[in-house]
Design a protein around this motif. Structure first.
Motif, PDB file in Angstrom:
ATOM      1  N   ASN A 252       0.860  -1.178   0.000  1.00 34.41           N
ATOM      2  CA  ASN A 252       0.000   0.000   0.000  1.00 34.41           C
ATOM      3  C   ASN A 252       0.896   1.227   0.000  1.00 34.41           C
ATOM      4  O   ASN A 252       1.848   1.315   0.795  1.00 34.41           O
ATOM      5  N   PHE A 253       0.603   2.171  -0.880  1.00 31.60           N
ATOM      6  CA  PHE A 253       1.494   3.317  -1.054  1.00 31.60           C
ATOM      7  C   PHE A 253       1.655   4.100   0.245  1.00 31.60           C
ATOM      8  O   PHE A 253       2.768   4.507   0.595  1.00 31.60           O
ATOM      9  N   SER A 254       0.585   4.325   0.977  1.00 39.08           N
ATOM     10  CA  SER A 254       0.672   5.096   2.219  1.00 39.08           C
ATOM     11  C   SER A 254       1.558   4.393   3.236  1.00 39.08           C
ATOM     12  O   SER A 254       2.342   5.037   3.950  1.00 39.08           O
ATOM     13  N   ASP A 255       1.481   3.064   3.308  1.00 36.48           N
ATOM     14  CA  ASP A 255       2.338   2.309   4.217  1.00 36.48           C
ATOM     15  C   ASP A 255       3.802   2.433   3.809  1.00 36.48           C
ATOM     16  O   ASP A 255       4.697   2.565   4.657  1.00 36.48           O
ATOM     17  N   LEU A 256       4.042   2.374   2.505  1.00 33.13           N
ATOM     18  CA  LEU A 256       5.411   2.489   2.009  1.00 33.13           C
ATOM     19  C   LEU A 256       5.999   3.849   2.351  1.00 33.13           C
ATOM     20  O   LEU A 256       7.142   3.948   2.825  1.00 33.13           O
ATOM     21  N   ILE A 257       5.234   4.915   2.124  1.00 33.90           N
ATOM     22  CA  ILE A 257       5.717   6.264   2.402  1.00 33.90           C
ATOM     23  C   ILE A 257       6.073   6.411   3.869  1.00 33.90           C
ATOM     24  O   ILE A 257       7.102   7.002   4.233  1.00 33.90           O
ATOM     25  N   ASN A 258       5.252   5.864   4.749  1.00 37.25           N
ATOM     26  CA  ASN A 258       5.557   5.907   6.181  1.00 37.25           C
ATOM     27  C   ASN A 258       6.819   5.107   6.492  1.00 37.25           C
ATOM     28  O   ASN A 258       7.642   5.513   7.323  1.00 37.25           O
ATOM     29  N   HIS A 259       6.984   3.987   5.820  1.00 37.07           N
ATOM     30  CA  HIS A 259       8.142   3.129   6.072  1.00 37.07           C
ATOM     31  C   HIS A 259       9.443   3.810   5.665  1.00 37.07           C
ATOM     32  O   HIS A 259      10.483   3.627   6.325  1.00 37.07           O
ATOM     33  N   LEU A 260       9.414   4.607   4.609  1.00 40.88           N
ATOM     34  CA  LEU A 260      10.629   5.274   4.146  1.00 40.88           C
ATOM     35  C   LEU A 260      11.213   6.185   5.216  1.00 40.88           C
ATOM     36  O   LEU A 260      12.437   6.389   5.264  1.00 40.88           O
ATOM     37  N   SER A 261      10.378   6.736   6.081  1.00 45.25           N
ATOM     38  CA  SER A 261      10.874   7.613   7.140  1.00 45.25           C
ATOM     39  C   SER A 261      11.612   6.832   8.213  1.00 45.25           C
ATOM     40  O   SER A 261      12.320   7.421   9.040  1.00 45.25           O
ATOM     41  N   GLN A 262      11.480   5.511   8.209  1.00 50.73           N
ATOM     42  CA  GLN A 262      12.117   4.668   9.221  1.00 50.73           C
ATOM     43  C   GLN A 262      13.376   3.973   8.698  1.00 50.73           C
ATOM     44  O   GLN A 262      14.036   3.248   9.451  1.00 50.73           O
TER      45      GLN A 262
END
Length: 350
Positions: A252-262
């Motif tokens: 899911n794109f929103s999950d991926l975007i959040n993951h990139l910050s980690q």
């Protein structure tokens, strides 16, 4: 049989040696050379750049590239008392799509011995991951450091890269860079560059500028992004298009975007290691600048690996806001949209 994974489940641990090993041209430029570059006969500066870089590489290989006088640039410009001061590097200035990265990678392949090739962002990320002192220590023994897509995004980058280039130059390391901006104009439109004129001038003083002329793809306009698939059809489209491949990441794109910050951007190369294709559900427009800049780094790493993408949601020419596309980082966003569009066309078999 296709194997499905999720990028959000990946948290790569990468050692300093592994990060350094990654400083080499991507698969797209893994076997290029000056012989495979095709200069445009109507743009003589392209052949001039080839000749200058060949001479530069020859000087480095012969050992004369590390001398402080009478070296490559004094020969290039005629030598004698009237010759300009010898610079420690070459800076290729030109628009998108004129072959600067091909030329830079060709120089890297030509030079013998320890050397590094990476984007400007990869070097700043490396410093952030390893510390400035360890970066200087690691790179000071290299013969050549190649910096693709050189650009200054903020005051911290300006001070950091000014100091890094100076210390590497003092250590005898030869430098080669590509950019879409002349050295003296770096940072304009992004921050109060006039307040950092000294640091920017230190950067500019390291390089002899070579202009590479040609048609800039921004003048041709961006290609239209292909229409995304419907959410209900995404799974079938992935199976149909990628069924014969090895490993596909589905997120899911929103999950991926959040993951990139980690995940530190220096590890994005390892984040996508071993994948054969990408699928994203519900791509949305990114509205925060910091998030968008991280996503640009991921887009570059996906393009390096030539990973086809299938997605649902908004098309990639809408993944950044209109304000972003017209703002100080527009060069980064134009490049990312162009690369994502190419990967999306490949994902759809176009």
């Amino acid at each position: 049989m296709v194997a499905y994974e999720h990028l959000v489940d990946r948290r790569p641990n990468v050692s300093a040696d592994e990060l350094l090993a990654g400083f080499r041209p991507s698969e797209r430029f893994g076997e290029v050379s000056f012989d495979t570059y095709r200069p445009d006969p109507s743009q003589p500066s392209q052949q001039q750049a080839v000749d200058a870089l060949k001479n530069f590489g020859t000087a480095i290989n012969s050992g004369s590239g590390r001398s402080s006088g009478g070296g490559f640039f004094s020969k290039l410009f005629g030598g004698g008392a009237s010759a300009p001061a010898v610079k420690n590097g070459i800076y290729l200035d030109g628009g998108f799509g004129v072959g600067k990265t091909h030329l830079l990678a060709s120089l890297w392949h030509m030079v013998e011995g320890p050397k590094a090739f990476g984007t400007f962002v990869e070097y700043t990320n490396f410093v952030g991951a390893m510390s400035f002192h360890k970066t200087v220590e690691a790179l000071s023994s290299y013969k050549l450091v190649c910096i693709d897509e050189f650009e200054l995004d903020d005051p911290g980058d300006t001070v950091l890269m000014s100091r890094l280039m100076r210390e590497l130059s003092d250590a005898g390391v030869k430098l080669a860079a590509t950019s879409n901006t002349l050295p003296g104009s770096l940072g304009e439109g992004r921050f109060a560059a006039a307040d950092f004129k000294r640091e920017i001038q230190v950067l500019a003083d390291q390089f002899e500028v070579l202009r590479v002329d040609g048609e800039d793809f921004r003048h041709r306009g961006l290609p239209a992004a292909p229409a995304p698939v419907d959410n209900a059809q995404l799974e079938a489209a992935v199976e149909s298009r990628f069924g014969g491949l090895g490993t596909v990441s589905v997120d899911n794109f929103s999950d991926l975007i959040n993951h990139l910050s980690q995940v530190h951007p220096s590890r994005y190369r390892q984040l996508v290691q071993g994948l054969d294709a990408i699928a994203w559900k519900d791509v949305t427009t990114i509205t925060e600048q910091s998030v968008a800049l991280r996503f640009v780094v991921l887009a570059d790493r996906l393009y390096d690996k030539d990973l086809p993408i299938i997605s649902s949601g908004v098309p990639f020419d809408q993944v950044f806001t209109e304000e972003m596309m017209a703002g100080g980082y527009q060069k980064k966003y134009f490049r990312a949209v162009s690369r994502l569009t190419a990967l999306a066309r490949e994902g759809l078999g176009e």
